[in-house]
Design an enzyme around this catalytic site. Sequence first.
Site, PDB file in Angstrom:
ATOM      1  N   ASN A  11       0.701  -1.254   0.002  1.00  0.00           N
ATOM      2  CA  ASN A  11       0.042  -0.095  -0.008  1.00  0.00           C
ATOM      3  C   ASN A  11       0.940   1.354   0.010  1.00  0.00           C
ATOM      4  OD1 ASN A  11      -2.470  -1.535   0.296  1.00  0.00           O
ATOM      5  ND2 ASN A  11      -2.322  -1.175   2.518  1.00  0.00           N
ATOM      6  N   ALA A  12       0.339   2.400  -0.144  1.00  0.00           N
ATOM      7  CA  ALA A  12       0.737   4.065   0.064  1.00  0.00           C
ATOM      8  C   ALA A  12       0.029   4.102   1.172  1.00  0.00           C
ATOM      9  CB  ALA A  12       0.541   4.674  -1.400  1.00  0.00           C
ATOM     10  N   THR A 216      -0.555 -11.154  20.021  1.00  0.00           N
ATOM     11  CA  THR A 216       0.397  -9.906  20.235  1.00  0.00           C
ATOM     12  C   THR A 216      -0.726  -8.876  21.190  1.00  0.00           C
ATOM     13  OG1 THR A 216      -0.389  -8.782  18.366  1.00  0.00           O
ATOM     14  CG2 THR A 216       1.793  -9.912  18.525  1.00  0.00           C
ATOM     15  N   GLY A 221       2.924  -7.363  25.979  1.00  0.00           N
ATOM     16  CA  GLY A 221       3.805  -8.177  25.503  1.00  0.00           C
ATOM     17  C   GLY A 221       2.974  -9.386  24.502  1.00  0.00           C
ATOM     18  N   ASP A 242       4.282   6.158  17.472  1.00  0.00           N
ATOM     19  CA  ASP A 242       3.254   5.656  16.558  1.00  0.00           C
ATOM     20  C   ASP A 242       3.360   4.120  16.452  1.00  0.00           C
ATOM     21  OD1 ASP A 242       1.726   5.166  14.258  1.00  0.00           O
ATOM     22  OD2 ASP A 242       2.920   6.286  12.990  1.00  0.00           O
ATOM     23  N   ASP A 248       3.371  -5.758  12.476  1.00  0.00           N
ATOM     24  CA  ASP A 248       4.212  -5.967  11.174  1.00  0.00           C
ATOM     25  C   ASP A 248       5.824  -6.122  11.519  1.00  0.00           C
ATOM     26  OD1 ASP A 248       1.661  -5.873   9.878  1.00  0.00           O
ATOM     27  OD2 ASP A 248       1.918  -4.059   9.081  1.00  0.00           O
ATOM     28  N   GLY A 283       5.087   5.992  11.052  1.00  0.00           N
ATOM     29  CA  GLY A 283       4.862   5.353  10.129  1.00  0.00           C
ATOM     30  C   GLY A 283       5.179   3.933  10.457  1.00  0.00           C
TER      31      GLY A 283
HETATM   32  O1  RIB Z   1      -0.251  -2.698   9.863  1.00  0.00           O
HETATM   33  C1  RIB Z   1      -0.005  -1.405   9.151  1.00  0.00           C
HETATM   34  C2  RIB Z   1      -0.281  -1.319   7.772  1.00  0.00           C
HETATM   35  O2  RIB Z   1      -1.719  -1.755   7.648  1.00  0.00           O
HETATM   36  C3  RIB Z   1      -0.377  -0.133   7.022  1.00  0.00           C
HETATM   37  O3  RIB Z   1       1.035   0.147   6.457  1.00  0.00           O
HETATM   38  C4  RIB Z   1      -1.519   0.066   6.183  1.00  0.00           C
HETATM   39  O4  RIB Z   1      -1.054  -0.100   4.760  1.00  0.00           O
HETATM   40  C5  RIB Z   1      -2.350  -1.300   6.442  1.00  0.00           C
HETATM   41  O5  RIB Z   1      -2.140  -2.178   5.490  1.00  0.00           O
END
Ligand code: RIB
Length: 297
Positions: A11-12, A216, A221, A242, A248, A283
């Site tokens: 994604n953007a 998670t 934890g 953030d 991820d 981000g």
């Molecule tokens: O987990 C975060 C991600 O979720 C973001 O980068 C956004 O693109 C969504 O996919």
Amino acid sequence: MTDIVVVGSINADLLLPCERIPRPGETLHAHARSLVPGGKGANQAVAAARLGGSVALIGAVGEDHMGEDALVLLEEAGVDLAGVARVPGSTGIAVVQVEDSGENAILIEGGANRAMTADAVRSASSVVGSAAVVVLQGEIPRDGIEAAASACTGRLVVNLAPVIPVAADVLRRADPLVVNEHEGAGALKLLGEYAQGDHAVVGCLIEAGVPSVVMTRGAKGALVGRPGVTTEVPAPTVEVVDTTGAGDAFVGGLAVRLASGDDLVEAARYAARVGAFACRGRGAQPSYPWAGDTLPG
Ligand code: RIB
């Protein structure tokens, strides 16, 4: 051979930091805006590659200007992008509201990620089939996820985020299934079960036939569930800027350690430190550590 193959979304991300996330019907001013690469699949691939994994990504971007931008940090991290298709239409987009507390709310529009159907994934089945670890999430079509799970002959890591109705067989092959507290309940529902409370949900997923589970839980934890035992893994305390993409980063760190032969609990301990690191910057991908960075905890 590539150690880790991620089949997933690109994604953007339009990041909008704000004092607080607007309530329904409310309009608020954001502090600023920025457009950065994101998508759960791409994020996990970047995290794993920055930490030293040999990583390939199978995914799709649109034939628009955002498609190229979305790949910049993947390229920089050395992710093999031979399996990323350019398809007509728009690159996937996410509107990410991040409030001053660090919490976020994300709305995604799949765009090119919708092209990741079973046929598209099958065209990469030799790459998927030769990976030591295959990582999936819930941002591509259900049949693409199921095709990737079928092609996997190594260890299958399924991060069911967001929860989509995949076949129960995918969950019963996930070793581990990675979910947060909300997704855990959703995954359980897909298996026709119900439980309340994090420990109970993890235990019930295992009883329903999932080989292992990592839940998670942010600052609390993670829980690592395996048949007969659930282990608590702590998260280091950090100053949160953030949380976007921290889950991820966790999955990327987990995949790297599983690919190098770590036990699941050890891999989760490391992953929790990677996820905490990612909370300290804005981000998703821009906040991820490189192999030489000192992780908290
Ligand atoms: O987990 C975060 C991600 O979720 C973001 O980068 C956004 O693109 C969504 O996919």
